[in-house]
Structure formats: structure tokens, C-alpha cells
Design an enzyme around this catalytic site. Structure first.
Site, mmCIF file in Angstrom:
data_model
loop_
_atom_site.group_PDB
_atom_site.id
_atom_site.type_symbol
_atom_site.label_atom_id
_atom_site.label_comp_id
_atom_site.label_asym_id
_atom_site.label_seq_id
_atom_site.Cartn_x
_atom_site.Cartn_y
_atom_site.Cartn_z
ATOM 1 N N SER A 145 0.825 -1.217 0.000
ATOM 2 C CA SER A 145 0.000 0.000 0.000
ATOM 3 C C SER A 145 0.854 1.260 0.000
ATOM 4 N N ARG A 276 -35.080 -23.563 -10.674
ATOM 5 C CA ARG A 276 -34.934 -24.442 -9.505
ATOM 6 C C ARG A 276 -36.213 -24.440 -8.666
ATOM 7 N N GLN A 287 -39.937 -14.518 -1.364
ATOM 8 C CA GLN A 287 -39.587 -13.098 -1.181
ATOM 9 C C GLN A 287 -38.105 -12.895 -0.855
ATOM 10 N N GLY A 348 -26.050 -25.612 -2.974
ATOM 11 C CA GLY A 348 -24.831 -26.419 -3.126
ATOM 12 C C GLY A 348 -24.231 -26.278 -4.511
ATOM 13 N N GLU A 371 -4.341 -2.915 -7.046
ATOM 14 C CA GLU A 371 -4.594 -1.543 -7.537
ATOM 15 C C GLU A 371 -5.107 -0.645 -6.412
ATOM 16 N N GLY A 372 -4.665 -0.901 -5.187
ATOM 17 C CA GLY A 372 -5.122 -0.148 -4.017
ATOM 18 C C GLY A 372 -6.237 -0.913 -3.341
ATOM 19 N N PHE A 391 -2.464 9.193 5.636
ATOM 20 C CA PHE A 391 -1.251 8.425 5.327
ATOM 21 C C PHE A 391 0.006 9.050 5.933
HETATM 22 P P1 TGC Z 1 1.345 10.995 -1.997
HETATM 23 O O1 TGC Z 1 2.308 11.828 -1.215
HETATM 24 O O2 TGC Z 1 -0.124 11.161 -1.767
HETATM 25 O O3 TGC Z 1 1.600 11.169 -3.557
HETATM 26 C C1 TGC Z 1 2.904 11.141 -4.121
HETATM 27 C C2 TGC Z 1 2.844 11.892 -5.446
HETATM 28 O O4 TGC Z 1 1.959 11.214 -6.342
HETATM 29 C C3 TGC Z 1 0.868 12.102 -6.710
HETATM 30 N N1 TGC Z 1 -0.337 11.278 -6.799
HETATM 31 C C4 TGC Z 1 -0.863 10.875 -7.950
HETATM 32 N N2 TGC Z 1 -0.527 11.152 -9.218
HETATM 33 C C5 TGC Z 1 -1.264 10.589 -10.201
HETATM 34 N N3 TGC Z 1 -2.304 9.769 -9.948
HETATM 35 C C6 TGC Z 1 -2.674 9.458 -8.671
HETATM 36 N N4 TGC Z 1 -3.684 8.604 -8.446
HETATM 37 C C7 TGC Z 1 -1.950 10.040 -7.607
HETATM 38 N N5 TGC Z 1 -2.014 9.955 -6.253
HETATM 39 C C8 TGC Z 1 -1.025 10.709 -5.769
HETATM 40 C C9 TGC Z 1 0.821 13.132 -5.608
HETATM 41 O O5 TGC Z 1 0.227 14.324 -6.064
HETATM 42 C C10 TGC Z 1 2.287 13.306 -5.293
HETATM 43 O O6 TGC Z 1 2.876 14.095 -6.313
HETATM 44 P P2 TGC Z 1 4.084 15.118 -5.963
HETATM 45 O O7 TGC Z 1 4.368 15.762 -7.262
HETATM 46 O O8 TGC Z 1 3.523 16.031 -4.910
HETATM 47 O O9 TGC Z 1 5.193 14.246 -5.449
HETATM 48 O O10 TGC Z 1 1.780 9.469 -1.796
HETATM 49 P P3 TGC Z 1 1.753 8.555 -0.502
HETATM 50 O O11 TGC Z 1 3.126 7.974 -0.370
HETATM 51 O O12 TGC Z 1 1.178 9.269 0.678
HETATM 52 O O13 TGC Z 1 0.753 7.372 -0.942
HETATM 53 C C11 TGC Z 1 -0.570 7.646 -1.270
HETATM 54 C C12 TGC Z 1 -1.347 6.351 -1.584
HETATM 55 C C13 TGC Z 1 -1.391 5.436 -0.388
HETATM 56 C C14 TGC Z 1 -2.760 6.778 -1.905
HETATM 57 C C15 TGC Z 1 -0.793 5.633 -2.790
HETATM 58 O O14 TGC Z 1 0.538 5.373 -2.679
HETATM 59 C C16 TGC Z 1 -1.560 4.396 -3.204
HETATM 60 O O15 TGC Z 1 -2.407 4.507 -4.076
HETATM 61 N N6 TGC Z 1 -1.304 3.161 -2.641
HETATM 62 C C17 TGC Z 1 -1.874 1.934 -3.170
HETATM 63 C C18 TGC Z 1 -0.812 1.190 -3.956
HETATM 64 C C19 TGC Z 1 -1.369 0.529 -5.182
HETATM 65 O O16 TGC Z 1 -2.446 0.826 -5.663
HETATM 66 N N7 TGC Z 1 -0.583 -0.380 -5.754
HETATM 67 C C20 TGC Z 1 -0.980 -1.012 -6.948
HETATM 68 C C21 TGC Z 1 0.153 -1.828 -7.530
HETATM 69 S S1 TGC Z 1 -0.121 -2.306 -9.214
HETATM 70 C C22 TGC Z 1 -1.321 -3.463 -9.139
HETATM 71 O O17 TGC Z 1 -1.891 -3.780 -8.147
HETATM 72 C C23 TGC Z 1 -1.651 -4.081 -10.431
HETATM 73 S S2 TGC Z 1 -2.831 -5.321 -10.350
HETATM 74 C C24 TGC Z 1 -3.180 -5.338 -11.966
HETATM 75 C C25 TGC Z 1 -4.059 -6.424 -12.433
HETATM 76 O O18 TGC Z 1 -3.674 -7.596 -12.355
HETATM 77 O O19 TGC Z 1 -5.157 -6.079 -12.988
HETATM 78 P P1 FAD Z 2 -0.498 -4.258 2.686
HETATM 79 O O1 FAD Z 2 -0.119 -2.950 2.111
HETATM 80 O O2 FAD Z 2 0.464 -4.941 3.583
HETATM 81 O O3 FAD Z 2 -1.901 -4.091 3.425
HETATM 82 C C1 FAD Z 2 -2.379 -5.055 4.384
HETATM 83 C C2 FAD Z 2 -3.663 -4.480 4.989
HETATM 84 O O4 FAD Z 2 -3.362 -3.263 5.688
HETATM 85 C C3 FAD Z 2 -4.703 -4.120 3.921
HETATM 86 O O5 FAD Z 2 -5.991 -4.450 4.412
HETATM 87 C C4 FAD Z 2 -4.583 -2.603 3.806
HETATM 88 O O6 FAD Z 2 -5.792 -1.989 3.394
HETATM 89 C C5 FAD Z 2 -4.207 -2.225 5.228
HETATM 90 N N1 FAD Z 2 -3.484 -0.942 5.277
HETATM 91 C C6 FAD Z 2 -2.269 -0.639 4.748
HETATM 92 N N2 FAD Z 2 -1.965 0.635 4.967
HETATM 93 C C7 FAD Z 2 -2.995 1.182 5.663
HETATM 94 C C8 FAD Z 2 -3.293 2.464 6.163
HETATM 95 N N3 FAD Z 2 -2.457 3.511 5.989
HETATM 96 N N4 FAD Z 2 -4.454 2.647 6.843
HETATM 97 C C9 FAD Z 2 -5.334 1.628 6.997
HETATM 98 N N5 FAD Z 2 -5.119 0.388 6.548
HETATM 99 C C10 FAD Z 2 -3.964 0.163 5.870
HETATM 100 N N6 FAD Z 2 1.326 -5.156 -7.796
HETATM 101 C C11 FAD Z 2 2.065 -4.689 -8.851
HETATM 102 O O7 FAD Z 2 2.908 -3.813 -8.687
HETATM 103 N N7 FAD Z 2 1.887 -5.201 -10.112
HETATM 104 C C12 FAD Z 2 0.986 -6.170 -10.369
HETATM 105 O O8 FAD Z 2 0.842 -6.582 -11.533
HETATM 106 C C13 FAD Z 2 0.220 -6.695 -9.296
HETATM 107 N N8 FAD Z 2 -0.641 -7.732 -9.511
HETATM 108 C C14 FAD Z 2 -1.254 -8.321 -8.435
HETATM 109 C C15 FAD Z 2 -1.978 -9.513 -8.629
HETATM 110 C C16 FAD Z 2 -2.567 -10.145 -7.542
HETATM 111 C C17 FAD Z 2 -3.295 -11.429 -7.738
HETATM 112 C C18 FAD Z 2 -2.473 -9.581 -6.258
HETATM 113 C C19 FAD Z 2 -3.121 -10.236 -5.059
HETATM 114 C C20 FAD Z 2 -1.755 -8.414 -6.053
HETATM 115 C C21 FAD Z 2 -1.126 -7.795 -7.148
HETATM 116 N N9 FAD Z 2 -0.318 -6.658 -6.957
HETATM 117 C C22 FAD Z 2 0.426 -6.153 -8.010
HETATM 118 C C23 FAD Z 2 -0.046 -6.161 -5.606
HETATM 119 C C24 FAD Z 2 -1.175 -5.337 -5.012
HETATM 120 O O9 FAD Z 2 -1.243 -4.073 -5.582
HETATM 121 C C25 FAD Z 2 -0.957 -5.267 -3.498
HETATM 122 O O10 FAD Z 2 -1.233 -6.556 -2.988
HETATM 123 C C26 FAD Z 2 -1.806 -4.208 -2.832
HETATM 124 O O11 FAD Z 2 -1.430 -2.918 -3.236
HETATM 125 C C27 FAD Z 2 -1.748 -4.315 -1.294
HETATM 126 O O12 FAD Z 2 -0.445 -4.426 -0.843
HETATM 127 P P2 FAD Z 2 -0.060 -5.594 0.207
HETATM 128 O O13 FAD Z 2 -0.563 -6.880 -0.342
HETATM 129 O O14 FAD Z 2 1.390 -5.476 0.481
HETATM 130 O O15 FAD Z 2 -0.899 -5.275 1.494
#
Ligand code: TGC
Ligand code: FAD
Length: 392
Positions: A145, A276, A287, A348, A371-372, A391
């Protein structure tokens, strides 16, 4: 698995909001899913294997780079078309939609937006045609995250960069030809690098034992002193905002995709409820079962409206990241709730692979996390409405 009799619900006549092109694109994807995904997907999910033979079909329906300009091999479509394609693919399976999401929004998008012309020409046409599959490395074992804490890093060695670190949970990793990898330079600034299979020190071990997204291949990206040519750095954007910008596009696609999974669960449960019989009548006459179906179609309709409006705002460039977070969170939560209720309606039979519901239900456990997470998106909305950052 039962034959695919899917009929898409459209309770508010939302088709009237779509153009002829939208409907053509959607219907082509719908037909492809019926023909090429539904008959095989249960088997591949059971085997925990990605069906590689579908890659060409995904390319043919425009699922690889739907909104990337045609000059780079993309389909040159608008945002609602992109959403509709994701909806239809996820109606088949979230894991297949994952492959398309990663390829389009997490690999092609950064190369298109943050890359130079030589990188666009080299990579985008091959990705659009499915000749190459890409992956996106942001998450690390200790930074999910909180991706800003990443430790993967690269050093400037004069004529190349030296990359070290590891990424975890990476969709498509085991078979990708390239990976867009986010790493810190010596000043701690995050940059995107294109790493190619075959570079010495780069490996992609597969992650096994998943109960969710079983038809999608997930793995690690490991970098052990990988020499990355300097021309592989994405030059036009750096900082955490660069990967987060890609996530905006992918999260938008998921907001639509989740509707597809929900529609399939609803449609299956509705049909089953009429067929079914218990206590001498169709279970749909009770209902309690009607309450479930009525709530499902209400929630699907609200999610469709949210996604459509977000699509309009994405297209005219006014959608904020926080608005995208709201739609991703709401629509995935809606889908996972519907999958659970629909599963119960099948009794089932609902736990078997004869029907798609249990697979959707398990898949959505990943979708609500990647993706978050659900909670992270709630905090993004909380920050947006209060101005107070949970955060920091
Ligand atoms: P923070 O200080 O808020 O932001 C850092 C910089 O980023 C900018 N920003 C964004 N820019 C573009 N789009 C967004 N959605 C943005 N959100 C923030 C922000 O303005 C700042 O810019 P600058 O110029 O001031 O530096 O960052 P933080 O460290 O406090 O974190 C914020 C948080 C927690 C919301 C963010 O890091 C987050 O979204 N965490 C979740 C991580 C996540 O989504 N990981 C996904 C990995 S990829 C994946 O899961 C692929 S699965 C794909 C699949 O199989 O379909
Ligand atoms: P953590 O960050 O360890 O979170 C654990 C728990 O703590 C969660 O419930 C979370 O909501 C909670 N938590 C964390 N921080 C806070 C906070 N500040 N306040 C309150 N609660 C909090 N990533 C990629 O980069 N590329 C990919 O292609 C990709 N594909 C994926 C495919 C699969 C099948 C899966 C399962 C994940 C994939 N991911 C990928 C990773 C995915 O984005 C992460 O699993 C996700 O962002 C959460 O990170 P984590 O698993 O480390 O959980």
C-alpha cells in the site's frame, strides 16, 4: 461447465447513452468471451494456468491498448469503449481482464505517456498485437500500500544502469517479455525502466498456491545486478506520481470490469431462480430470493451509472484520481457482495465449477486488494473530502 447463456442486464436503458461504435466494440468483445473464454476458463482456473492461446483474441478485440493511438498499433478508441471492453472480459474472468489491464494501462500507457518516440515505436506495436506481453513492477515484499517506500534501486554506471531489488505479486510476470519497473535512483527519485527478458540477472519466478485469480499468472520480478541500457529509462515523468498515473487508468478499467463479473453472477442467479423448484415452486417466487435479486440489479444499475459518468469525465480530462478511487472501491465491493449473494442462491450447486459464480467470487478477492485495497481507496476519498491526510 454449463453453456454460456448470458444476457446482459440493462435496467435503466443505458444503451441509449452509448454510441453505435461503443455498442459494436462491446458486442464484439461479448461474442468473443462467449466463444473463446466461457468454454475453457473453468478448466484453466482449476489447473491454475493462464490460457496463452487467448492472447491473439484479446489483441483482435482491441483489448491491448484500446485508447492508444492507431499509429502505435492501439485501437484508438475512447474511454467508454475501453471500459466496455474491460466489462465484457471480466464478465468472462477477472484474471483475463487482469492481463488486458496490465498490458494496456500499466505497460503501454507509461511507454506512450512517459516514453520517448523511439521507445513508443519499439514496444507499442508488439504489445498491441500481443506478440509481446508486459508486466508492471511496483509492489515489493515490504511495500504494498505504501509504494513510495520501495527499496528497488538503480545506479548510474556511466554507459548503463545497474538495477537491484525485487517486486512481488506481479501479474503476467512468469511469461512477460518486458517489465515496466519502478525503482529509485541514487537521489531516491522514482523512475520507470523497461527491463527485457534475457537481461542477465533478471528472473521471474511464478507464485503458486493462489485460491484467487487462478487463470492469471502471478510472479516475482527479481533484479540481481541487472545491466539496463540507458535508453530503457522512461524519460518524461518521474516521482511516485508516474506509477500512480498509470494506476488511475487501470483502476478506471477495473471499475468497469467489476460490473461484468457482477452482471454474470446476477444473470446466472436470476436464471437459476426461475428453474430451480423447492416446495413446489421456483425459488425466485420466494420473497427472500427476490430481495437478493432486486438488490443486485439496483446495485449493478448504480455502478453502471457511476462508471459511465466517470468515462465521460475521463474522456474530457476532468476526472480526478479520487473520483476514480471511489468508482474502483464501490464497484468492486458491489461485485463481491453480489457474487456472495448469488452463490447462496444456487445452494450447493453454487460452490461447483458448473457455474461461474464461485470463480468470480474468489477472483474478486484479488480485485478488491490489488490496484489499491478497499481501505486505501476509502482513505483517498476521506483525504479528498476532509483535506486531512491519514497516510502521513
Ligand atoms: P502521496 O504523497 O499522496 O503522492 C505522491 C505523489 O503522487 C501524486 N499522486 C498521484 N498522481 C497521479 N495519480 C494518482 N492517483 C496520484 N495519487 C497521488 C501526488 O500528487 C504526489 O505528487 P508530488 O508531485 O507532490 O510528489 O503518496 P503517498 O506515499 O502518501 O501514498 C498515497 C497512496 C497510499 C494513496 C498511494 O501510494 C496508493 O495509491 N497506494 C496503493 C498502492 C497501489 O495501488 N498499488 C498497486 C500496484 S499495481 C497493481 O496492483 C496491479 S494489479 C493489476 C491487475 O492484475 O489487474
Ligand atoms: P499491505 O499494504 O500490507 O496491506 C495489508 C492491509 O493493511 C490491507 O488491508 C490494507 O488496506 C491495510 N493498510 C495498509 N496501509 C494502511 C493504512 N495507511 N491505513 C489503513 N489500513 C492500511 N502489484 C504490482 O505492482 N503489479 C501487479 O501486476 C500486481 N498484480 C497483483 C496480482 C494479484 C493477484 C495480487 C493479489 C496483487 C497484485 N499486486 C500487483 C499487488 C497489489 O497491488 C498489493 O497486494 C496491494 O497494493 C496491497 O499491498 P499488500 O498486499 O502489500 O498489502
Amino acid at each position: 461447465m454449463k453453456p454460456d447463456l448470458f444476457e446482459a442486464p440493462d435496467y435503466y436503458n443505458l444503451d441509449e447513452l452509448l454510441t453505435e461504435e461503443h455498442k459494436l466494440v462491446r458486442d464484439a468483445a461479448r461474442e468473443w468471451v462467449k466463444r473463446d473464454i466461457s468454454p475453457i476458463i473453468e478448466d484453466y482456473a482449476q489447473k491454475a494456468e493462464f490460457p496463452t492461446q487467448i492472447v491473439k483474441g484479446l489483441a483482435d478485440i482491441g483489448a491491448f491498448g484500446p485508447y492508444i493511438p492507431e499509429e502505435y498499433g492501439g485501437a484508438g478508441l475512447d474511454q467508454i469503449s475501453y471500459g466496455l471492453i474491460m466489462q465484457e472480459i471480466e464478465r468472462g474472468d477477472s484474471g483475463v481482464r487482469s492481463t488486458a489491464s496490465v498490458q494496456s494501462s500499466l505497460v503501454m500507457y507509461p511507454i506512450w505517456k512517459y516514453g520517448n518516440e523511439a521507445q513508443r515505436q519499439k514496444y507499442l506495436p508488439k504489445l498491441a498485437s500481443g506478440e509481446w506481453i508486459g508486466s508492471f513492477g511496483l509492489t515489493e515484499p515490504d511495500h504494498g500500500s505504501n509504494p513510495g517506500g520501495m527499496v528497488t534501486n538503480f545506479k548510474d554506471m556511466g554507459d548503463h544502469y545497474l538495477l537491484n531489488g525485487a517486486k512481488m505479486w506481479i501479474s503476467n510476470a512468469p511469461f512477460c517479455q518486458i517489465a515496466v519497473v519502478w525503482a529509485k535512483n541514487e537521489e531516491g527519485r522514482i523512475h520507470g525502466l523497461i527491463v527485457e527478458r534475457g537481461m542477465e540477472g533478471f528472473s521471474t519466478p511464478e507464485t503458486h498456491n493462489k485460491w484467487s485469480l487462478r487463470a492469471s499468472a502471478t510472479g516475482e520480478l527479481i533484479f540481481d545486478n541487472v545491466k539496463v541500457p540507458k535508453e530503457n529509462l522512461l524519460p518524461n515523468k518521474s516521482g511516485l506520481g508516474a506509477p500512480l498515473g498509470c494506476l488511475d487508468s487501470a483502476r478506471f478499467g477495473i471499475a468497469w470490469g467489476a460490473i461484468g463479473a457482477a452482471m454474470d453472477c446476477y444473470d446466472t442467479a436470476l436464471r437459476y431462480s426461475k428453474e430451480r423448484l423447492q416446495f413446489g415452486k421456483p425459488i425466485g417466487q420466494f420473497q427472500l430470493q427476490q430481495k437478493k435479486l432486486a438488490e443486485m440489479i439496483t446495485e449493478i444499475t448504480k455502478a453502471q451509472l457511476l462508471a459511465w459518468r466517470l468515462g465521460v469525465m475521463r474522456e474530457n480530462g476532468t476526472a480526478t484520481s479520487a473520483q476514480i478511487s471511489m468508482a474502483k472501491r464501490n464497484n468492486v465491493d458491489m461485485a463481491i457482495t453480489i457474487a456472495r449473494e448469488a452463490r447462496q442462491m444456487l445452494g450447493g450447486m453454487g460452490i461447483t465449477g458448473e457455474y461461474s459464480i464461485m470463480r468470480h467470487s474468489m477472483n474478486l478477492e484479488s480485485v478488491i486488494t490489488y490496484e489499491g485495497t478497499h481501505d486505501i481507496h476509502l482513505l483517498i476519498t476521506g483525504l479528498d473530502v476532509t483535506g486531512l491526510n491519514a497516510f502521513k
